[in-house]
Design a protein around this motif. Structure first.
Motif, PDB file in Angstrom:
ATOM      1  N   THR A 158       0.835  -1.204   0.000  1.00 52.00           N
ATOM      2  CA  THR A 158       0.000   0.000   0.000  1.00 52.00           C
ATOM      3  C   THR A 158       0.864   1.246   0.000  1.00 52.00           C
ATOM      4  O   THR A 158       0.596   2.215  -0.731  1.00 52.00           O
ATOM      5  N   VAL A 159       1.912   1.229   0.812  1.00 50.03           N
ATOM      6  CA  VAL A 159       2.826   2.367   0.875  1.00 50.03           C
ATOM      7  C   VAL A 159       3.538   2.555  -0.468  1.00 50.03           C
ATOM      8  O   VAL A 159       3.684   3.681  -0.964  1.00 50.03           O
ATOM      9  N   GLY A 160       3.985   1.450  -1.083  1.00 52.30           N
ATOM     10  CA  GLY A 160       4.651   1.551  -2.373  1.00 52.30           C
ATOM     11  C   GLY A 160       3.736   2.096  -3.453  1.00 52.30           C
ATOM     12  O   GLY A 160       4.148   2.928  -4.280  1.00 52.30           O
ATOM     13  N   LEU A 161       2.477   1.642  -3.465  1.00 55.59           N
ATOM     14  CA  LEU A 161       1.514   2.157  -4.439  1.00 55.59           C
ATOM     15  C   LEU A 161       1.266   3.647  -4.229  1.00 55.59           C
ATOM     16  O   LEU A 161       1.190   4.419  -5.197  1.00 55.59           O
ATOM     17  N   ALA A 162       1.165   4.064  -2.960  1.00 61.88           N
ATOM     18  CA  ALA A 162       0.973   5.487  -2.675  1.00 61.88           C
ATOM     19  C   ALA A 162       2.164   6.311  -3.171  1.00 61.88           C
ATOM     20  O   ALA A 162       1.988   7.409  -3.711  1.00 61.88           O
ATOM     21  N   LEU A 164       4.164   5.579  -5.730  1.00 56.14           N
ATOM     22  CA  LEU A 164       4.094   5.668  -7.192  1.00 56.14           C
ATOM     23  C   LEU A 164       3.013   6.646  -7.648  1.00 56.14           C
ATOM     24  O   LEU A 164       3.200   7.390  -8.621  1.00 56.14           O
ATOM     25  N   VAL A 165       1.892   6.650  -6.954  1.00 54.73           N
ATOM     26  CA  VAL A 165       0.817   7.590  -7.307  1.00 54.73           C
ATOM     27  C   VAL A 165       1.278   9.030  -7.108  1.00 54.73           C
ATOM     28  O   VAL A 165       1.035   9.906  -7.955  1.00 54.73           O
ATOM     29  N   LEU A 166       1.964   9.297  -5.998  1.00 54.57           N
ATOM     30  CA  LEU A 166       2.462  10.646  -5.755  1.00 54.57           C
ATOM     31  C   LEU A 166       3.462  11.076  -6.824  1.00 54.57           C
ATOM     32  O   LEU A 166       3.490  12.241  -7.234  1.00 54.57           O
ATOM     33  N   LEU A 167       4.288  10.128  -7.283  1.00 52.34           N
ATOM     34  CA  LEU A 167       5.234  10.459  -8.350  1.00 52.34           C
ATOM     35  C   LEU A 167       4.522  10.719  -9.669  1.00 52.34           C
ATOM     36  O   LEU A 167       4.953  11.561 -10.466  1.00 52.34           O
ATOM     37  N   ALA A 168       3.412   9.999  -9.927  1.00 59.32           N
ATOM     38  CA  ALA A 168       2.756  10.087 -11.225  1.00 59.32           C
ATOM     39  C   ALA A 168       1.837  11.293 -11.362  1.00 59.32           C
ATOM     40  O   ALA A 168       1.600  11.770 -12.480  1.00 59.32           O
ATOM     41  N   ILE A 194       2.486  21.896  -3.616  1.00 59.02           N
ATOM     42  CA  ILE A 194       3.238  20.857  -2.923  1.00 59.02           C
ATOM     43  C   ILE A 194       4.059  20.085  -3.949  1.00 59.02           C
ATOM     44  O   ILE A 194       3.663  19.959  -5.110  1.00 59.02           O
ATOM     45  N   GLN A 195       5.183  19.594  -3.525  1.00 54.74           N
ATOM     46  CA  GLN A 195       6.064  18.788  -4.367  1.00 54.74           C
ATOM     47  C   GLN A 195       5.959  17.338  -3.883  1.00 54.74           C
ATOM     48  O   GLN A 195       6.667  16.924  -2.964  1.00 54.74           O
ATOM     49  N   PRO A 196       5.086  16.523  -4.496  1.00 55.77           N
ATOM     50  CA  PRO A 196       4.804  15.186  -3.954  1.00 55.77           C
ATOM     51  C   PRO A 196       5.996  14.237  -4.011  1.00 55.77           C
ATOM     52  O   PRO A 196       6.055  13.272  -3.249  1.00 55.77           O
ATOM     53  N   GLY A 197       6.949  14.479  -4.913  1.00 51.51           N
ATOM     54  CA  GLY A 197       8.097  13.588  -5.007  1.00 51.51           C
ATOM     55  C   GLY A 197       8.916  13.542  -3.736  1.00 51.51           C
ATOM     56  O   GLY A 197       9.564  12.521  -3.445  1.00 51.51           O
ATOM     57  N   GLU A 198       8.906  14.613  -2.946  1.00 54.84           N
ATOM     58  CA  GLU A 198       9.648  14.634  -1.685  1.00 54.84           C
ATOM     59  C   GLU A 198       9.101  13.592  -0.707  1.00 54.84           C
ATOM     60  O   GLU A 198       9.858  12.984   0.049  1.00 54.84           O
ATOM     61  N   ALA A 200       7.166  10.966  -1.774  1.00 58.58           N
ATOM     62  CA  ALA A 200       7.185   9.666  -2.449  1.00 58.58           C
ATOM     63  C   ALA A 200       8.484   8.918  -2.186  1.00 58.58           C
ATOM     64  O   ALA A 200       8.484   7.690  -2.060  1.00 58.58           O
ATOM     65  N   LYS A 201       9.595   9.646  -2.077  1.00 61.23           N
ATOM     66  CA  LYS A 201      10.874   8.961  -1.874  1.00 61.23           C
ATOM     67  C   LYS A 201      10.883   8.210  -0.539  1.00 61.23           C
ATOM     68  O   LYS A 201      11.434   7.097  -0.450  1.00 61.23           O
ATOM     69  N   ILE A 202      10.255   8.775   0.504  1.00 62.05           N
ATOM     70  CA  ILE A 202      10.203   8.099   1.799  1.00 62.05           C
ATOM     71  C   ILE A 202       9.328   6.856   1.712  1.00 62.05           C
ATOM     72  O   ILE A 202       9.683   5.779   2.222  1.00 62.05           O
ATOM     73  N   LEU A 203       8.180   6.983   1.046  1.00 64.54           N
ATOM     74  CA  LEU A 203       7.276   5.833   0.913  1.00 64.54           C
ATOM     75  C   LEU A 203       7.938   4.710   0.123  1.00 64.54           C
ATOM     76  O   LEU A 203       7.791   3.531   0.468  1.00 64.54           O
ATOM     77  N   LEU A 204       8.676   5.047  -0.922  1.00 60.93           N
ATOM     78  CA  LEU A 204       9.328   4.023  -1.722  1.00 60.93           C
ATOM     79  C   LEU A 204      10.462   3.346  -0.954  1.00 60.93           C
ATOM     80  O   LEU A 204      10.708   2.148  -1.121  1.00 60.93           O
ATOM     81  N   ILE A 205      11.156   4.093  -0.111  1.00 55.04           N
ATOM     82  CA  ILE A 205      12.201   3.491   0.722  1.00 55.04           C
ATOM     83  C   ILE A 205      11.584   2.478   1.694  1.00 55.04           C
ATOM     84  O   ILE A 205      12.110   1.370   1.881  1.00 55.04           O
ATOM     85  N   ILE A 206      10.454   2.829   2.303  1.00 55.39           N
ATOM     86  CA  ILE A 206       9.764   1.899   3.197  1.00 55.39           C
ATOM     87  C   ILE A 206       9.353   0.643   2.432  1.00 55.39           C
ATOM     88  O   ILE A 206       9.524  -0.496   2.912  1.00 55.39           O
ATOM     89  N   PHE A 207       8.803   0.824   1.234  1.00 54.04           N
ATOM     90  CA  PHE A 207       8.358  -0.309   0.418  1.00 54.04           C
ATOM     91  C   PHE A 207       9.521  -1.233   0.067  1.00 54.04           C
ATOM     92  O   PHE A 207       9.432  -2.455   0.259  1.00 54.04           O
ATOM     93  N   PHE A 208      10.615  -0.672  -0.431  1.00 52.19           N
ATOM     94  CA  PHE A 208      11.732  -1.515  -0.844  1.00 52.19           C
ATOM     95  C   PHE A 208      12.398  -2.196   0.357  1.00 52.19           C
ATOM     96  O   PHE A 208      12.872  -3.332   0.243  1.00 52.19           O
TER      97      PHE A 208
END
Length: 480
Positions: A158-162, A164-168, A194-198, A200-208
């Motif tokens: 769920t975190v990883g999907l969130a 990716l959505v923020l990046l897209a 807002i800059q969602p990529g900031e 998204a990087k934390i969410l993707l780190i948690i996912f990986f």
């Protein structure tokens, strides 16, 4: 004389209990006090140099800055008492230095406006103080609400999907709602951006981190042996290919070279830490080179970045102006700098955001810039020390990923400003002007401190109970 088998005699009154482990929160408070003092003195120097007097703005900034970090310290003392005592003071000093430089650039903007007969713009330092307070609020909220960081692993997909959505989202929005200075990395609405990529990087780190722990056997399975390295099997390359595709998509559709490099670099480092196989670094490096080569051949904005990097003076009045002014400012600063308030850092475009490192180098010189980089180095090293000390694999990978993303971001920013690598558009963590970056990095810090608290918390003593019957010693009983 006592025999070797005789028990060690107990002193009268018994042994004293072992000393309790210090939380070192008082050390943290003293260091925060030092950061407050350095920030306040720096504000005084800027005011004295620019205004030749001391204004109420200084008291407003100093008192607000002090208050928010006292609140942060009290929250750490209550909800993460064993966390590393250096993390928060280092961030406080970096944040304070950023506030000083933004205030200094505000004064320069006001002076230029008066000289040109234009209205004086509202100071950005006011917004930076407000965003710092909001970021500290987010920091405190994470400390209170996240009782156990390991719960994040349960919601990894769920975190990883969130993430990716923020990046897209910025790539899918029309340019008028997402594009600033050629990069589509914003969500811009009336009165809100807002800059969602900031985040998204934390969410993707948690996912990986969660995926690498759950699927570790998959990534450690050896394939071909090449040049002394065990390369992964072709069917196991899916995750790194996904990260590569996401990074290329960010570079292509959002024109954001910095976030692309940050995401892929962090994933690659986490893969290496999880598997200890250099083959992943070789494959990742090859994918990185192929991705940038394709992007350079197919997309004009990437070509412009590279050509400007190779020869900034070739188009000085256009694309090369920013990096050229940055190099001129660093050369002017020299070893010791011009002094706070005595340089001309406002000559560099976007000096408060992308090029605040150039302002540091001009007014504080190589010595001051090296000191700032040393603070970042200590911050990253303490984060990696937390990764080594924590007991669970998810915490180790998460702490390492969070620490390395700061290291990679600082390298990319400083490398771009000093012309070591092409410009990327990233901001300096905790120092640059901007609300999204500041809030996201304080959330990152809160996660790191929760992991540090878990790593440093002493293990609870085991309660001594009656021995099981099977383990009870045999005794000779006398006949009554």
């Amino acid at each position: 004389m006592s025999t070797p088998d005789a028990p060690f005699p107990s002193p009268p009154g018994g042994f004293a209990p072992p000393p309790t482990q210090s939380t070192r929160r008082n050390t943290e408070l003293i260091l925060i006090g030092c950061a407050v003092a350095i920030t306040t003195i720096s504000l005084v120097l800027v005011e004295a140099s620019q205004e030749q007097t001391i204004t109420w703005d200084l008291a407003k900034y100093a008192l607000t800055y002090t208050a928010v970090f006292v609140v942060a310290h009290l929250a750490v003392r209550r909800y993460a008492p064993y966390a590393d005592p250096l993390l928060l003071p280092i961030v406080a000093l970096l944040n304070g230095l950023g506030l000083v430089l933004i205030h200094r650039l505000d004064l320069a903007d006001a002076e230029n406006a008066v000289y040109q007969g234009l209205p004086i713009p509202s100071p950005d330092a006011n917004q930076q103080v407000l965003w710092t307070a909001l970021a500290i609020g987010g920091f405190v909220a994470v400390l209170i609400l996240l009782r156990d960081y390991r719960l994040l692993a349960r919601y990894s997909y769920t975190v990883g999907l969130a993430g990716l959505v923020l990046l897209a989202i910025p790539a899918l929005l029309p340019s008028r709602f997402s594009e600033v200075n050629g990069a589509k990395i914003w969500i811009r609405l009336p009165g809100f951006s807002i800059q969602p990529g900031e985040f998204a990087k934390i969410l993707l780190i948690i996912f990986f981190a969660a995926v690498l722990v759950a699927k570790r056997d998959l990534f450690t399975t050896a394939g071909r042996h090449f040049l002394g390295m065990d390369l992964p099997r072709a069917r196991d390359l899916g995750p790194i290919l996904v990260a590569w595709i996401v990074s290329v998509a960010i570079m292509v559709f959002e024109k954001d070279l910095g976030t692309s490099l940050l995401v892929f670099g962090t994933v690659l480092v986490m893969l290496y830490i999880a598997t200890e196989r250099a083959g992943w670094l070789l494959i990742g490096g090859a994918l990185l080179v192929v991705g940038f080569f394709i992007a350079y051949q197919m997309f004009g904005h990437v070509r412009v970045r590279v050509d400007t990097w190779l020869d900034p003076l070739g188009d000085y009045q256009n694309t090369g102006y920013q990096i050229s002014q940055s190099l001129f400012g660093l050369a002017t600063g020299g070893i010791a700098g011009t002094g706070l308030g005595s340089g001309r850092p406002s000559q560099v475009p976007f000096a408060k955001t992308d090029f605040i490192v150039a302002a540091i180098g001009e007014e504080l010189g190589l010595i001051g810039l090296a000191a700032v980089l040393m603070l970042f180095l200590i911050l990253v090293v303490r984060g990696l020390r937390t990764a080594l000390a924590v007991r669970d694999s998810f915490g180790k990978l998460l702490a390492a990923g969070l620490s390395f993303t700061i290291a990679i971001q600082v390298f990319v920013v400083v490398g771009g400003v000093t012309k070591l690598i092409p410009l990327t558009g990233l901001t300096t963590p905790f120092v640059s002007y901007g609300g999204s970056s500041l809030l996201a990095n304080y959330l990152l810090l809160a996660l790191l401190m929760k992991i540090s608290d878990a790593a440093r918390t002493p293990a609870a003593p085991k309660k001594k109970g009656p021995a099981p019957i099977a383990d009870a010693p045999t005794e000779m009983l006398g006949r009554q």
